[in-house]
Design a protein around this motif. Structure first.
Motif, PDB file in Angstrom:
ATOM      1  N   VAL A  79       0.843  -1.324   0.064  1.00 44.02           N
ATOM      2  CA  VAL A  79      -0.025  -0.026  -0.053  1.00 44.02           C
ATOM      3  C   VAL A  79       0.789   1.439   0.066  1.00 44.02           C
ATOM      4  N   LEU A  80       1.712   1.332   1.028  1.00 41.66           N
ATOM      5  CA  LEU A  80       2.814   2.319   1.092  1.00 41.66           C
ATOM      6  C   LEU A  80       3.638   2.649  -0.448  1.00 41.66           C
ATOM      7  N   ALA A  81       3.957   1.412  -1.173  1.00 42.50           N
ATOM      8  CA  ALA A  81       4.461   1.726  -2.434  1.00 42.50           C
ATOM      9  C   ALA A  81       3.668   2.121  -3.445  1.00 42.50           C
ATOM     10  N   ALA A  82       2.457   1.623  -3.415  1.00 41.57           N
ATOM     11  CA  ALA A  82       1.238   2.017  -4.345  1.00 41.57           C
ATOM     12  C   ALA A  82       1.127   3.654  -4.319  1.00 41.57           C
ATOM     13  N   ALA A  83       1.004   4.145  -3.127  1.00 39.07           N
ATOM     14  CA  ALA A  83       0.670   5.465  -2.795  1.00 39.07           C
ATOM     15  C   ALA A  83       1.979   6.521  -3.209  1.00 39.07           C
ATOM     16  N   LEU A  84       3.080   6.038  -3.058  1.00 44.59           N
ATOM     17  CA  LEU A  84       4.364   6.708  -3.310  1.00 44.59           C
ATOM     18  C   LEU A  84       4.985   6.831  -4.715  1.00 44.59           C
ATOM     19  N   VAL A  85       4.907   5.369  -5.190  1.00 41.18           N
ATOM     20  CA  VAL A  85       5.345   5.149  -6.542  1.00 41.18           C
ATOM     21  C   VAL A  85       4.641   5.128  -7.810  1.00 41.18           C
ATOM     22  N   SER A  86       3.354   4.703  -7.513  1.00 43.84           N
ATOM     23  CA  SER A  86       2.367   4.628  -8.638  1.00 43.84           C
ATOM     24  C   SER A  86       2.008   5.823  -9.080  1.00 43.84           C
ATOM     25  N   PRO A  87       1.387   6.085 -10.152  1.00 42.91           N
ATOM     26  CA  PRO A  87       0.821   7.413 -10.894  1.00 42.91           C
ATOM     27  C   PRO A  87       0.100   8.179  -9.839  1.00 42.91           C
ATOM     28  N   LEU A  88      -0.540   7.651  -8.888  1.00 40.98           N
ATOM     29  CA  LEU A  88      -1.124   8.314  -7.864  1.00 40.98           C
ATOM     30  C   LEU A  88      -0.283   9.487  -7.219  1.00 40.98           C
ATOM     31  N   HIS A  89       0.757   9.224  -7.191  1.00 44.70           N
ATOM     32  CA  HIS A  89       1.623  10.240  -6.332  1.00 44.70           C
ATOM     33  C   HIS A  89       2.088  11.581  -7.306  1.00 44.70           C
ATOM     34  N   GLU A  90       2.311  11.183  -8.656  1.00 50.33           N
ATOM     35  CA  GLU A  90       2.479  12.380  -9.587  1.00 50.33           C
ATOM     36  C   GLU A  90       1.072  12.909  -9.882  1.00 50.33           C
ATOM     37  N   ALA A  91      -0.086  12.092  -9.831  1.00 47.46           N
ATOM     38  CA  ALA A  91      -1.456  12.987 -10.050  1.00 47.46           C
ATOM     39  C   ALA A  91      -1.727  13.714  -8.831  1.00 47.46           C
ATOM     40  N   GLY A  92      -1.315  13.715  -7.615  1.00 48.31           N
ATOM     41  CA  GLY A  92      -1.359  14.526  -6.731  1.00 48.31           C
ATOM     42  C   GLY A  92      -0.795  15.935  -6.802  1.00 48.31           C
ATOM     43  N   ARG A  94      -1.492  17.531  -9.405  1.00 52.32           N
ATOM     44  CA  ARG A  94      -2.388  17.864 -10.214  1.00 52.32           C
ATOM     45  C   ARG A  94      -3.534  18.168  -9.704  1.00 52.32           C
ATOM     46  N   SER A  95      -4.127  17.359  -8.714  1.00 53.02           N
ATOM     47  CA  SER A  95      -5.255  17.365  -8.271  1.00 53.02           C
ATOM     48  C   SER A  95      -5.213  17.125  -6.638  1.00 53.02           C
ATOM     49  N   PHE A  96      -5.954  18.091  -5.874  1.00 54.32           N
ATOM     50  CA  PHE A  96      -5.744  17.950  -4.587  1.00 54.32           C
ATOM     51  C   PHE A  96      -6.486  16.831  -3.825  1.00 54.32           C
ATOM     52  N   ALA A  97      -7.454  16.218  -4.727  1.00 54.85           N
ATOM     53  CA  ALA A  97      -8.356  14.873  -4.188  1.00 54.85           C
ATOM     54  C   ALA A  97      -7.242  13.820  -4.683  1.00 54.85           C
ATOM     55  N   ALA A  98      -6.585  13.762  -5.351  1.00 53.24           N
ATOM     56  CA  ALA A  98      -5.583  12.778  -5.683  1.00 53.24           C
ATOM     57  C   ALA A  98      -4.708  12.535  -4.621  1.00 53.24           C
ATOM     58  N   HIS A  99      -4.070  13.927  -4.067  1.00 54.41           N
ATOM     59  CA  HIS A  99      -3.074  14.124  -3.286  1.00 54.41           C
ATOM     60  C   HIS A  99      -3.454  13.512  -1.854  1.00 54.41           C
ATOM     61  N   MET A 100      -4.846  13.765  -1.507  1.00 57.86           N
ATOM     62  CA  MET A 100      -5.646  13.678  -0.165  1.00 57.86           C
ATOM     63  C   MET A 100      -5.880  11.909  -0.497  1.00 57.86           C
ATOM     64  N   PHE A 101      -6.148  11.294  -1.366  1.00 58.28           N
ATOM     65  CA  PHE A 101      -6.351  10.103  -1.627  1.00 58.28           C
ATOM     66  C   PHE A 101      -4.750   9.272  -1.114  1.00 58.28           C
ATOM     67  N   GLU A 102      -3.933   9.859  -1.597  1.00 55.92           N
ATOM     68  CA  GLU A 102      -2.541   9.264  -1.435  1.00 55.92           C
ATOM     69  C   GLU A 102      -2.073   9.373   0.157  1.00 55.92           C
ATOM     70  N   HIS A 103      -2.673  10.525   0.916  1.00 55.89           N
ATOM     71  CA  HIS A 103      -2.423  10.619   2.293  1.00 55.89           C
ATOM     72  C   HIS A 103      -3.375   9.704   2.990  1.00 55.89           C
ATOM     73  N   GLU A 104      -4.404   9.570   2.418  1.00 57.22           N
ATOM     74  CA  GLU A 104      -5.230   8.742   3.382  1.00 57.22           C
ATOM     75  C   GLU A 104      -4.749   7.112   3.145  1.00 57.22           C
ATOM     76  N   LEU A 105      -4.167   6.676   2.097  1.00 56.35           N
ATOM     77  CA  LEU A 105      -3.664   5.501   1.929  1.00 56.35           C
ATOM     78  C   LEU A 105      -2.521   5.383   2.839  1.00 56.35           C
ATOM     79  N   LEU A 106      -1.751   6.345   3.110  1.00 54.59           N
ATOM     80  CA  LEU A 106      -0.247   6.290   3.933  1.00 54.59           C
ATOM     81  C   LEU A 106      -1.056   6.223   5.510  1.00 54.59           C
ATOM     82  N   MET A 107      -1.807   6.833   5.756  1.00 56.14           N
ATOM     83  CA  MET A 107      -2.395   7.034   7.220  1.00 56.14           C
ATOM     84  C   MET A 107      -3.412   6.063   7.716  1.00 56.14           C
ATOM     85  N   LEU A 108      -4.374   5.693   6.787  1.00 52.00           N
ATOM     86  CA  LEU A 108      -5.428   4.894   7.166  1.00 52.00           C
ATOM     87  C   LEU A 108      -5.150   3.249   6.715  1.00 52.00           C
TER      88      LEU A 108
END
Length: 299
Positions: A79-92, A94-108
């Protein structure tokens, strides 16, 4: 609210946001291979796997627990790798929602799974005997153990995680994190570290018969504090962060305000729900007969 409908869509197909779509301006977000991210991830995985193999080979009893902890670690690591390495990280970016989704994966997701794996013991076994003894003595040194006890105390850990959430979402700090790789790294580290301390504190406290109520209260408080921040974002009619506002249209054709509202919903609903459900589970456990004897097995 259009952001609410897209929020429901995101719950069903969250990874799609990481890959963007025609609504993205410019190139599609790609994978992040920064060695400052991939390096620590690989080192952590190698240390854990080497140490776990040695520890498992020597263990006579408790192999089922070791296998369960390994499953927790690998799940959390993925999950950590998916949040930080996948395209979600770069999408964050461009989008605050994508950034928030990344943070939620990290913390929750990643943080509680990693905390359940108890990784430090296995990682210690990755070192030679002399190094293990030295590290073991260092961790049992009174000042070190005292600091650890403070940081993993339920109240302290709750306050630290809440402080990290609220401080980093102040416009000045968040914009600085978006503009600087170093600050962005510091932001993610503070989120992950405080979440690891928080979940470690919750699991350790809930093991004590007299601590279940404290852990449940801390989880409820966290649900309220994170939910309040998310609600403020969700109901705001103006963008908080200049960097996202200047980008214009965000993914799914959202305006900066709608993108922020979607991010607020992500923090408010799933974020608050995870902590609230965990608290309710502990309350139910506390109200059952002999709950104190069953909590350690559940955790």
């Amino acid at each position: 609210m259009r952001a609410l409908m897209i929020f429901l869509l995101l719950l069903c197909a969250g990874p799609a946001l990481a890959h963007g779509g025609q609504a993205y301006q410019g190139a599609q977000p790609g994978w992040t291979w920064d060695y400052w991210i991939t390096g620590p991830l690989l080192v952590a995985a190698i240390l854990y796997l080497v140490g776990w193999r040695r520890l498992s080979a020597r263990a006579v009893h408790g192999k089922a627990i070791l296998h369960r902890q390994a499953a927790f670690f690998m799940s959390g690591w993925l999950v950590l790798a998916a949040a930080l390495v996948s395209p979600l990280h770069e999408a964050g970016e461009r989008s605050f929602a994508a950034h928030m989704f990344e943070h939620e994966l990290l913390m929750l997701a990643a943080a509680p799974l990693l905390a359940l794996s108890r990784p430090l013991t296995a990682m210690l076994w990755a070192f030679p005997l002399s190094a293990r003894r030295a590290l073991g003595k260092a961790t049992h040194w009174r000042p070190v153990s005292a600091i650890w006890e403070i940081l993993t105390g339920p109240v302290t850990a709750t306050l630290l995680q809440s402080a990290a959430l609220w401080l980093w979402h102040m416009p000045a700090l968040f914009d600085r994190a978006l503009a600087s790789t170093g600050w962005h790294t510091a932001q993610h580290l503070s989120f992950l570290i405080t979440a690891l301390l928080f979940w470690t504190a919750m699991f350790d406290t809930a093991k004590r018969p007299d601590g279940i109520g404290v852990a449940a209260l801390c989880l409820f408080v966290t649900s309220v504090t994170s939910g309040a921040l998310g609600a403020l974002m969700a109901f705001s009619q103006s963008p908080w962060y200049r960097a996202y506002a200047e980008l214009g249209i965000a993914p799914f054709g959202l305006s900066p305000v709608e993108d922020q509202q979607l991010a607020g919903l992500l923090m408010w609903v799933p974020g608050g729900l995870v902590h609230a459900v965990a608290a309710l589970i502990l309350v139910r456990q506390m109200l059952q007969p002999h709950a104190g004897r069953r909590v350690p097995d559940a955790i």
